[in-house]
Enzyme design. Structure first.
Site, PDB file in Angstrom:
ATOM      1  N   ASP A  22      41.914  41.065  28.626  1.00  0.00           N
ATOM      2  CA  ASP A  22      42.130  42.515  28.574  1.00  0.00           C
ATOM      3  C   ASP A  22      42.630  43.138  30.016  1.00  0.00           C
ATOM      4  OD1 ASP A  22      42.055  44.958  27.373  1.00  0.00           O
ATOM      5  OD2 ASP A  22      39.965  45.329  28.028  1.00  0.00           O
ATOM      6  N   ASN A  24      46.138  44.460  30.208  1.00  0.00           N
ATOM      7  CA  ASN A  24      47.540  44.360  30.444  1.00  0.00           C
ATOM      8  C   ASN A  24      47.952  45.686  30.444  1.00  0.00           C
ATOM      9  OD1 ASN A  24      47.350  41.922  30.117  1.00  0.00           O
ATOM     10  ND2 ASN A  24      48.247  41.600  27.991  1.00  0.00           N
ATOM     11  N   ARG A  35      53.670  49.922  28.860  1.00  0.00           N
ATOM     12  CA  ARG A  35      52.514  48.728  28.770  1.00  0.00           C
ATOM     13  C   ARG A  35      53.092  47.437  28.297  1.00  0.00           C
ATOM     14  NH1 ARG A  35      47.688  50.470  27.181  1.00  0.00           N
ATOM     15  NH2 ARG A  35      47.175  48.895  25.489  1.00  0.00           N
ATOM     16  N   HIS A  39      52.119  43.358  29.241  1.00  0.00           N
ATOM     17  CA  HIS A  39      51.794  42.384  27.965  1.00  0.00           C
ATOM     18  C   HIS A  39      53.034  40.944  28.362  1.00  0.00           C
ATOM     19  CE1 HIS A  39      49.346  44.655  25.767  1.00  0.00           C
ATOM     20  NE2 HIS A  39      50.604  45.351  25.371  1.00  0.00           N
ATOM     21  N   LEU A 133      43.707  19.211  26.473  1.00  0.00           N
ATOM     22  CA  LEU A 133      43.113  20.431  26.348  1.00  0.00           C
ATOM     23  C   LEU A 133      43.573  21.039  24.821  1.00  0.00           C
ATOM     24  CD1 LEU A 133      41.718  23.312  27.396  1.00  0.00           C
ATOM     25  CD2 LEU A 133      43.977  23.870  28.009  1.00  0.00           C
ATOM     26  N   ARG A 196      31.901  44.750  27.124  1.00  0.00           N
ATOM     27  CA  ARG A 196      31.673  44.842  25.557  1.00  0.00           C
ATOM     28  C   ARG A 196      32.226  43.279  25.258  1.00  0.00           C
ATOM     29  NH1 ARG A 196      34.775  49.537  26.025  1.00  0.00           N
ATOM     30  NH2 ARG A 196      36.841  49.564  25.917  1.00  0.00           N
ATOM     31  N   GLU A 209      27.439  31.844  28.622  1.00  0.00           N
ATOM     32  CA  GLU A 209      27.428  32.424  29.865  1.00  0.00           C
ATOM     33  C   GLU A 209      28.680  33.528  30.020  1.00  0.00           C
ATOM     34  OE1 GLU A 209      24.848  32.052  32.252  1.00  0.00           O
ATOM     35  OE2 GLU A 209      23.992  30.785  30.525  1.00  0.00           O
TER      36      GLU A 209
HETATM   37  C1  IPE Z   1      40.116  43.043  23.261  1.00  0.00           C
HETATM   38  O1  IPE Z   1      40.936  43.889  24.083  1.00  0.00           O
HETATM   39  C2  IPE Z   1      41.126  42.391  22.338  1.00  0.00           C
HETATM   40  C3  IPE Z   1      42.126  41.409  22.872  1.00  0.00           C
HETATM   41  C4  IPE Z   1      41.903  40.974  24.302  1.00  0.00           C
HETATM   42  C5  IPE Z   1      42.716  40.816  22.060  1.00  0.00           C
HETATM   43  P1  IPE Z   1      41.105  45.491  23.431  1.00  0.00           P
HETATM   44  O2  IPE Z   1      41.704  46.252  24.360  1.00  0.00           O
HETATM   45  O3  IPE Z   1      41.689  45.605  21.954  1.00  0.00           O
HETATM   46  O4  IPE Z   1      39.499  45.836  23.339  1.00  0.00           O
HETATM   47  P2  IPE Z   1      38.773  47.222  23.288  1.00  0.00           P
HETATM   48  O5  IPE Z   1      39.535  48.246  22.381  1.00  0.00           O
HETATM   49  O6  IPE Z   1      38.807  48.021  24.603  1.00  0.00           O
HETATM   50  O7  IPE Z   1      37.149  47.336  22.934  1.00  0.00           O
HETATM   51  C1  IPE Z   2      44.760  43.364  26.385  1.00  0.00           C
HETATM   52  O1  IPE Z   2      45.342  44.211  27.125  1.00  0.00           O
HETATM   53  C2  IPE Z   2      45.874  42.766  25.455  1.00  0.00           C
HETATM   54  C3  IPE Z   2      45.747  43.114  23.993  1.00  0.00           C
HETATM   55  C4  IPE Z   2      44.796  43.524  23.363  1.00  0.00           C
HETATM   56  C5  IPE Z   2      46.755  42.688  23.043  1.00  0.00           C
HETATM   57  P1  IPE Z   2      45.293  45.848  26.680  1.00  0.00           P
HETATM   58  O2  IPE Z   2      46.782  46.173  26.018  1.00  0.00           O
HETATM   59  O3  IPE Z   2      44.335  46.005  25.674  1.00  0.00           O
HETATM   60  O4  IPE Z   2      45.211  46.729  27.948  1.00  0.00           O
HETATM   61  P2  IPE Z   2      44.604  47.638  28.289  1.00  0.00           P
HETATM   62  O5  IPE Z   2      42.888  47.403  28.062  1.00  0.00           O
HETATM   63  O6  IPE Z   2      44.956  48.896  27.602  1.00  0.00           O
HETATM   64  O7  IPE Z   2      44.613  47.884  29.671  1.00  0.00           O
HETATM   65 MG    MG Z   3      42.343  46.642  26.128  1.00  0.00          MG
END
Ligand code: IPE
Ligand code: IPE
Ligand code: MG
Length: 250
Positions: A22, A24, A35, A39, A133, A196, A209
């Site tokens: 999470d 990105n 955004r 990614h 792996l 979460r 863990e």
């Molecule tokens: C969790 O990230 C899903 C992935 C990393 C693919 P999200 O960005 O979707 O999660 P929330 O919305 O903050 O819970």
């Molecule tokens: C995680 O990064 C990638 C995916 C959920 C696909 P996010 O795109 O959720 O990045 P934030 O949480 O908005 O920073």
């Molecule tokens: Mg996110």
């Protein structure tokens, strides 16, 4: 880095590491970028972390790449992510083969573009003989989707008289999850700082863990990964027992 790897006790490696990748978007926003730039950078981190997990000798690495809920993001972002996943997989296949990595995936592929699924399937087929792996991508995945599906499968088997409902136990449920062939994660990492689990492997992380790092996924490094493995090795996993019981059995 080499020094960190040397400190890892190879006789006590986690069998399975799962990561919620999470941050990105926030990484990109902090740099006034789109955004999608986050990614793109995140894909590089996937490559690095796959390399280090493979080098250390970890058996299974599951990466949460796209959740069921992520389908509700703006159409353009969903399209970008699907395109990125397909191109990255294709580009990385030769290196995955070279590093003896086997690709698998979990999730509801029926919702994904056919083109992306067929490219993923090609990589899964091409890496099927990898004995190092196992890299498992969670795509269009959510734990509630998976548990509901397992309940439906078990109910259907019971209705068909193939199983007795009284025989349904932990193992029967686990065997009907998409992760049936994998051990449960010993470690769950979430980057980006949010405390979460966002519908990820809810059944399987029963005794994992947990590690939450504020570092955004694009900045997460091999060193960060190694430090988490070392921290894991310093923890006492009690599985409901007392510390004394754990130490008696050693
Ligand atoms: C969790 O990230 C899903 C992935 C990393 C693919 P999200 O960005 O979707 O999660 P929330 O919305 O903050 O819970
Ligand atoms: C995680 O990064 C990638 C995916 C959920 C696909 P996010 O795109 O959720 O990045 P934030 O949480 O908005 O920073
Ligand atoms: Mg996110």
């Amino acid at each position: 880095m080499d020094n960190l790897i040397k400190q890892i006790d190879h006789s006590r490696l986690p069998a399975h590491v799962a990561i919620i990748m999470d941050g990105n978007g926030r990484w990109a926003k902090a740099r006034s970028l789109q955004r999608s730039a986050g990614h793109v950078k995140g894909v590089e981190t996937v490559r690095k972390i796959t390399e280090i997990a493979s080098e250390i000798g970890i058996g299974y690495l599951t990466l949460y790449a796209f959740s069921t809920e992520n389908w509700n993001r703006p159409r353009q972002e969903v399209d970008t992510l699907m395109h990125l996943i397909a191109t990255a997989i294709e580009r990385e296949t030769p290196d995955l083969i070279k590093n003896n990595v086997r690709l698998t995936m979990i999730g509801d592929t029926s919702r994904m573009p056919a083109e992306v699924v067929s490219r993923l399937q090609k990589c899964i087929d091409d890496t099927a003989s990898g004995t190092g792996l196992t890299l498992c991508l969670a795509l269009s995945y959510s734990s509630r989707w998976e548990i509901t599906r397992a309940a439906r499968r078990l109910a259907a088997a019971a209705a068909a008289g193939e199983i007795d409902p009284a025989d349904i136990d932990d193992n029967a449920v686990a065997a009907n999850l998409t992760t049936a062939e994998m051990p449960d994660p010993d470690i769950l990492i979430r980057t980006g700082g949010d405390m979460r689990v966002s519908n990820f492997l809810l059944w399987q992380i029963a005794y994992a863990e947990l590690f939450v790092t504020p570092t955004f996924w694009p900045d997460f490094s091999k060193e960060d990964f190694c430090r988490i493995i070392l921290d894991f090795q310093s923890r006492e996993r009690r599985f409901g027992l007392t510390s004394e019981q754990i130490n008696e059995t050693i």
